[in-house]
Design a protein around this motif. Structure first.
Motif, PDB file in Angstrom:
ATOM      1  N   LYS A  67       0.735  -1.140  -0.131  1.00  0.00           N
ATOM      2  CA  LYS A  67       0.202  -0.056   0.109  1.00  0.00           C
ATOM      3  C   LYS A  67       0.937   1.436  -0.078  1.00  0.00           C
ATOM      4  O   LYS A  67       2.035   1.295  -0.195  1.00  0.00           O
ATOM      5  CB  LYS A  67      -0.886  -0.022   1.183  1.00  0.00           C
ATOM      6  N   SER A  68       0.360   2.250   0.206  1.00  0.00           N
ATOM      7  CA  SER A  68       0.946   3.764   0.179  1.00  0.00           C
ATOM      8  C   SER A  68       1.703   3.894   1.455  1.00  0.00           C
ATOM      9  O   SER A  68       1.420   3.150   2.450  1.00  0.00           O
ATOM     10  CB  SER A  68      -0.017   4.816   0.059  1.00  0.00           C
ATOM     11  N   THR A  69       2.819   4.603   1.528  1.00  0.00           N
ATOM     12  CA  THR A  69       3.497   5.144   2.674  1.00  0.00           C
ATOM     13  C   THR A  69       3.204   6.492   3.178  1.00  0.00           C
ATOM     14  O   THR A  69       3.140   7.400   2.476  1.00  0.00           O
ATOM     15  CB  THR A  69       5.087   5.122   2.306  1.00  0.00           C
ATOM     16  N   GLY A  70       2.624   6.623   4.414  1.00  0.00           N
ATOM     17  CA  GLY A  70       2.277   7.771   4.765  1.00  0.00           C
ATOM     18  C   GLY A  70       3.292   8.563   5.691  1.00  0.00           C
ATOM     19  O   GLY A  70       4.147   7.974   6.363  1.00  0.00           O
ATOM     20  N   PHE A 113       1.270  13.185   4.071  1.00  0.00           N
ATOM     21  CA  PHE A 113       1.253  13.032   2.845  1.00  0.00           C
ATOM     22  C   PHE A 113       1.409  11.391   2.564  1.00  0.00           C
ATOM     23  O   PHE A 113       1.792  10.715   3.173  1.00  0.00           O
ATOM     24  CB  PHE A 113       2.582  13.398   2.123  1.00  0.00           C
ATOM     25  N   TYR A 114       0.844  10.788   1.411  1.00  0.00           N
ATOM     26  CA  TYR A 114       0.625   9.373   1.109  1.00  0.00           C
ATOM     27  C   TYR A 114       1.191   9.124  -0.151  1.00  0.00           C
ATOM     28  O   TYR A 114       0.590   9.842  -1.200  1.00  0.00           O
ATOM     29  CB  TYR A 114      -0.869   8.892   1.062  1.00  0.00           C
ATOM     30  N   PHE A 115       2.344   8.578  -0.194  1.00  0.00           N
ATOM     31  CA  PHE A 115       2.951   8.188  -1.402  1.00  0.00           C
ATOM     32  C   PHE A 115       2.764   6.537  -1.838  1.00  0.00           C
ATOM     33  O   PHE A 115       3.124   5.806  -1.153  1.00  0.00           O
ATOM     34  CB  PHE A 115       4.478   8.483  -1.218  1.00  0.00           C
ATOM     35  N   LYS A 116       2.150   6.649  -3.146  1.00  0.00           N
ATOM     36  CA  LYS A 116       1.943   5.150  -3.609  1.00  0.00           C
ATOM     37  C   LYS A 116       2.984   4.356  -4.246  1.00  0.00           C
ATOM     38  O   LYS A 116       2.870   3.313  -4.666  1.00  0.00           O
ATOM     39  CB  LYS A 116       0.709   5.492  -4.405  1.00  0.00           C
ATOM     40  N   LYS A 117       4.060   5.300  -4.541  1.00  0.00           N
ATOM     41  CA  LYS A 117       5.351   4.366  -5.293  1.00  0.00           C
ATOM     42  C   LYS A 117       6.666   4.750  -4.872  1.00  0.00           C
ATOM     43  O   LYS A 117       6.761   6.080  -4.029  1.00  0.00           O
ATOM     44  CB  LYS A 117       5.336   4.942  -6.820  1.00  0.00           C
ATOM     45  N   ASN A 118       7.396   3.946  -4.817  1.00  0.00           N
ATOM     46  CA  ASN A 118       8.919   4.506  -4.516  1.00  0.00           C
ATOM     47  C   ASN A 118       9.458   5.451  -5.372  1.00  0.00           C
ATOM     48  O   ASN A 118       9.107   5.456  -6.477  1.00  0.00           O
ATOM     49  CB  ASN A 118       9.920   2.907  -4.663  1.00  0.00           C
ATOM     50  N   GLY A 119      10.260   6.276  -4.494  1.00  0.00           N
ATOM     51  CA  GLY A 119      10.742   7.221  -5.228  1.00  0.00           C
ATOM     52  C   GLY A 119      11.299   8.398  -4.557  1.00  0.00           C
ATOM     53  O   GLY A 119      11.325   8.332  -3.229  1.00  0.00           O
ATOM     54  N   THR A 120      11.719   9.524  -5.131  1.00  0.00           N
ATOM     55  CA  THR A 120      12.155  10.760  -4.277  1.00  0.00           C
ATOM     56  C   THR A 120      10.880  11.968  -4.366  1.00  0.00           C
ATOM     57  O   THR A 120      10.485  12.114  -5.510  1.00  0.00           O
ATOM     58  CB  THR A 120      13.350  11.288  -5.074  1.00  0.00           C
TER      59      THR A 120
END
Length: 230
Positions: free
Chosen positions: A65-68, A102-109
């Motif tokens: 899932k996403s990372t908060g 903030f919720y991020f759905k993909k790995n990245g910067t």
């Protein structure tokens, strides 16, 4: 991501691969101007700002899932806000108040900026590199069959591998489930087959599922004694 294939063991009945060096591991880098109470693996943080502010990760383990990421920069005052900076477009988009998640759905910067809402003056930012999101299922490969001289059988060899979070379960065509745990990248088991259709399933440690279905023909089974021996 699943590029590495497992070499089948010729001696052991069940070969296991260690999860040492898992991709989801990452170092944490902290610069002045940032405080946090949830530093663990899978995140890398850098911060440049005029004042300290708080960052907290809501989940620190590998996930599908996403990372908060919770940010609290209320000490910058009512005239400022949080902006998400698009690296490719070189553009900042207003996201609201100084305290939010903030919720991020993909790995990245990802870069979250603190800016003055009226003058657009830059006041600070935090760069978040996220590594712990895994949406890729394990890789299942079917190897070349062998003749099992002891059982006079047609031996099927396969591998199940996941270099992100590791393989947790393998489901054999018979329905039997093999538990590998949380520290194994994968396994390379084998079994004797007769003519028919077979399905193998593998599940990684965050729930991604891979399925591979193959057939053993009557002709192949009949000619099993011509195969390379196990």
């Amino acid at each position: 991501m699943k590029k590495i294939k497992i070499l089948f063991a010729l001696v052991l009945t069940f070969s296991l691969i260690s999860i040492f060096g898992m991709k989801s591991e990452a170092k944490i880098i902290v610069h002045s101007g940032l405080t946090t109470d949830a530093f663990k693996n899978n995140y890398e943080i850098t911060s440049f700002s005029k004042k300290p502010f708080k960052v907290k990760f809501l989940n620190t383990k590998p996930t599908r899932k996403s990372t908060g990421v919770y940010i609290n920069a209320n000490n910058y005052g009512d005239g400022a806000g949080l902006y998400l900076y698009d690296i490719k477009k070189n553009k900042s988009t207003y996201k609201g108040s100084l305290e939010q998640t903030f919720y991020f759905k993909k790995n990245g910067t990802y870069i979250v900026q603190i800016r003055d809402n009226e003058t657009d003056e830059w006041l600070g930012d935090v760069t978040i590199n996220i590594y712990n999101i895994d949406k890729t299922p394990p890789e299942i490969s079917i190897g070349s069959p062998r003749y099992h001289e002891i059982s006079d059988g047609y031996m099927v060899r396969f591998s199940a591998f996941d270099d992100d979070t590791g393989v947790k379960y393998i489901y054999y065509p018979s329905g039997r489930r093999e538990y590998l745990g949380k520290k194994m990248l994968g396994a390379s088991p084998r079994f004797d087959a007769t003519p028919g259709t077979y399905t193998i399933k593998a599940v990684d440690n965050v729930g991604n599922v891979a399925v591979n279905t193959f057939k053993v023909s009557k002709e192949d089974y009949k000619n099993r004694r011509k195969l390379k021996k196990f």
